[in-house]
Write a protein that holds these residues in place. Sequence first.
Motif, PDB file in Angstrom:
ATOM      1  N   GLN A 170      -2.285  -8.606 -13.771  1.00 35.11           N
ATOM      2  CA  GLN A 170      -2.663  -8.663 -12.363  1.00 35.11           C
ATOM      3  C   GLN A 170      -1.947  -7.596 -11.551  1.00 35.11           C
ATOM      4  O   GLN A 170      -0.728  -7.459 -11.622  1.00 35.11           O
ATOM      5  CB  GLN A 170      -2.347 -10.040 -11.781  1.00 35.11           C
ATOM      6  CG  GLN A 170      -2.647 -10.184 -10.285  1.00 35.11           C
ATOM      7  CD  GLN A 170      -4.125 -10.197  -9.982  1.00 35.11           C
ATOM      8  OE1 GLN A 170      -4.888 -10.926 -10.629  1.00 35.11           O
ATOM      9  NE2 GLN A 170      -4.552  -9.392  -9.011  1.00 35.11           N
ATOM     10  N   VAL A 171      -2.724  -6.865 -10.765  1.00 39.06           N
ATOM     11  CA  VAL A 171      -2.184  -5.913  -9.801  1.00 39.06           C
ATOM     12  C   VAL A 171      -2.630  -6.351  -8.410  1.00 39.06           C
ATOM     13  O   VAL A 171      -3.826  -6.462  -8.155  1.00 39.06           O
ATOM     14  CB  VAL A 171      -2.650  -4.477 -10.082  1.00 39.06           C
ATOM     15  CG1 VAL A 171      -2.226  -3.540  -8.956  1.00 39.06           C
ATOM     16  CG2 VAL A 171      -2.116  -3.994 -11.417  1.00 39.06           C
ATOM     17  N   THR A 172      -1.677  -6.602  -7.539  1.00 37.68           N
ATOM     18  CA  THR A 172      -1.979  -7.003  -6.173  1.00 37.68           C
ATOM     19  C   THR A 172      -1.332  -6.022  -5.207  1.00 37.68           C
ATOM     20  O   THR A 172      -0.120  -5.812  -5.258  1.00 37.68           O
ATOM     21  CB  THR A 172      -1.479  -8.426  -5.883  1.00 37.68           C
ATOM     22  OG1 THR A 172      -2.073  -9.338  -6.807  1.00 37.68           O
ATOM     23  CG2 THR A 172      -1.846  -8.839  -4.471  1.00 37.68           C
ATOM     24  N   VAL A 173      -2.144  -5.436  -4.345  1.00 37.57           N
ATOM     25  CA  VAL A 173      -1.668  -4.478  -3.351  1.00 37.57           C
ATOM     26  C   VAL A 173      -1.890  -5.099  -1.979  1.00 37.57           C
ATOM     27  O   VAL A 173      -3.029  -5.276  -1.547  1.00 37.57           O
ATOM     28  CB  VAL A 173      -2.393  -3.135  -3.456  1.00 37.57           C
ATOM     29  CG1 VAL A 173      -1.785  -2.131  -2.489  1.00 37.57           C
ATOM     30  CG2 VAL A 173      -2.344  -2.614  -4.887  1.00 37.57           C
ATOM     31  N   SER A 174      -0.812  -5.431  -1.300  1.00 34.52           N
ATOM     32  CA  SER A 174      -0.924  -6.147  -0.040  1.00 34.52           C
ATOM     33  C   SER A 174       0.290  -5.889   0.838  1.00 34.52           C
ATOM     34  O   SER A 174       1.402  -5.685   0.347  1.00 34.52           O
ATOM     35  CB  SER A 174      -1.060  -7.651  -0.292  1.00 34.52           C
ATOM     36  OG  SER A 174      -1.087  -8.375   0.918  1.00 34.52           O
ATOM     37  N   SER A 175       0.054  -5.906   2.156  1.00 29.94           N
ATOM     38  CA  SER A 175       1.135  -5.794   3.127  1.00 29.94           C
ATOM     39  C   SER A 175       1.793  -7.143   3.376  1.00 29.94           C
ATOM     40  O   SER A 175       2.815  -7.223   4.024  1.00 29.94           O
ATOM     41  CB  SER A 175       0.601  -5.243   4.444  1.00 29.94           C
ATOM     42  OG  SER A 175       0.047  -3.957   4.286  1.00 29.94           O
ATOM     43  N   PRO A 218       0.823  -1.214   0.000  1.00 27.86           N
ATOM     44  CA  PRO A 218       0.000   0.000   0.000  1.00 27.86           C
ATOM     45  C   PRO A 218       0.855   1.261   0.000  1.00 27.86           C
ATOM     46  O   PRO A 218       1.866   1.343   0.694  1.00 27.86           O
ATOM     47  CB  PRO A 218      -0.814  -0.122   1.289  1.00 27.86           C
ATOM     48  CG  PRO A 218      -0.907  -1.597   1.516  1.00 27.86           C
ATOM     49  CD  PRO A 218       0.424  -2.148   1.067  1.00 27.86           C
ATOM     50  N   GLY A 219       0.445   2.239  -0.806  1.00 27.07           N
ATOM     51  CA  GLY A 219       1.164   3.493  -0.909  1.00 27.07           C
ATOM     52  C   GLY A 219       2.178   3.537  -2.034  1.00 27.07           C
ATOM     53  O   GLY A 219       2.656   4.625  -2.388  1.00 27.07           O
ATOM     54  N   GLU A 220       2.517   2.398  -2.598  1.00 28.79           N
ATOM     55  CA  GLU A 220       3.479   2.344  -3.691  1.00 28.79           C
ATOM     56  C   GLU A 220       2.803   2.604  -5.032  1.00 28.79           C
ATOM     57  O   GLU A 220       1.588   2.811  -5.105  1.00 28.79           O
ATOM     58  CB  GLU A 220       4.212   1.004  -3.683  1.00 28.79           C
ATOM     59  CG  GLU A 220       5.071   0.810  -2.449  1.00 28.79           C
ATOM     60  CD  GLU A 220       5.879  -0.477  -2.478  1.00 28.79           C
ATOM     61  OE1 GLU A 220       6.882  -0.561  -1.737  1.00 28.79           O
ATOM     62  OE2 GLU A 220       5.526  -1.395  -3.240  1.00 28.79           O
ATOM     63  N   SER A 221       3.599   2.603  -6.100  1.00 32.57           N
ATOM     64  CA  SER A 221       3.110   2.953  -7.428  1.00 32.57           C
ATOM     65  C   SER A 221       3.435   1.882  -8.457  1.00 32.57           C
ATOM     66  O   SER A 221       4.380   1.116  -8.302  1.00 32.57           O
ATOM     67  CB  SER A 221       3.729   4.279  -7.884  1.00 32.57           C
ATOM     68  OG  SER A 221       3.384   5.348  -7.027  1.00 32.57           O
ATOM     69  N   LEU A 222       2.642   1.862  -9.504  1.00 34.84           N
ATOM     70  CA  LEU A 222       2.874   1.025 -10.674  1.00 34.84           C
ATOM     71  C   LEU A 222       2.499   1.806 -11.919  1.00 34.84           C
ATOM     72  O   LEU A 222       1.658   2.701 -11.872  1.00 34.84           O
ATOM     73  CB  LEU A 222       2.041  -0.256 -10.626  1.00 34.84           C
ATOM     74  CG  LEU A 222       2.500  -1.407  -9.735  1.00 34.84           C
ATOM     75  CD1 LEU A 222       1.438  -2.500  -9.737  1.00 34.84           C
ATOM     76  CD2 LEU A 222       3.833  -1.963 -10.197  1.00 34.84           C
ATOM     77  N   ARG A 223       3.115   1.446 -13.034  1.00 40.57           N
ATOM     78  CA  ARG A 223       2.775   2.029 -14.319  1.00 40.57           C
ATOM     79  C   ARG A 223       2.441   0.908 -15.291  1.00 40.57           C
ATOM     80  O   ARG A 223       3.297   0.093 -15.637  1.00 40.57           O
ATOM     81  CB  ARG A 223       3.930   2.868 -14.864  1.00 40.57           C
ATOM     82  CG  ARG A 223       3.641   3.565 -16.198  1.00 40.57           C
ATOM     83  CD  ARG A 223       4.848   4.382 -16.607  1.00 40.57           C
ATOM     84  NE  ARG A 223       4.658   5.124 -17.832  1.00 40.57           N
ATOM     85  CZ  ARG A 223       5.395   4.961 -18.930  1.00 40.57           C
ATOM     86  NH1 ARG A 223       6.385   4.079 -18.956  1.00 40.57           N
ATOM     87  NH2 ARG A 223       5.158   5.705 -20.004  1.00 40.57           N
TER      88      ARG A 223
END
Length: 115
Positions: free
Chosen positions: A110-115, A14-19
């Motif tokens: 696939q985009v996965t946002v996880s701690s 969480p809080g990071e970026s992707l393009r």
Amino acid sequence: QVQLVESGGGLVQPGESLRLSCTASRSAFSLFAMGWYRQAPGKQREWIASIRPSGHPEYAVSVKDRFTISRDVTKSTIYLQMDNLKSEDTAVYYCNAQRSEHNYWGQGTQVTVSS
């Protein structure tokens, strides 16, 4: 026919970026609206952003002020800059080209946002 290929997905905190990138087999930007959709498990496919042939961008409320859609006509490519990612952004992201009843879709990334 327009073939679309997405890339750039991955696993982030969480809080990071992707393009994300979407490259078309041929340029459809002059006549088609280009956009990004996403679909989480058990959820409906959701429109998140699009860019009209004029270059005008539009965003869903859920991603406005965090995501930015752009294009490079010479490369037949559209991009989705995703900043301040949240867990609820987790989904398969699809590139789309649309005009009237004609819809073309990429295979998804696939985009996965996880701690």
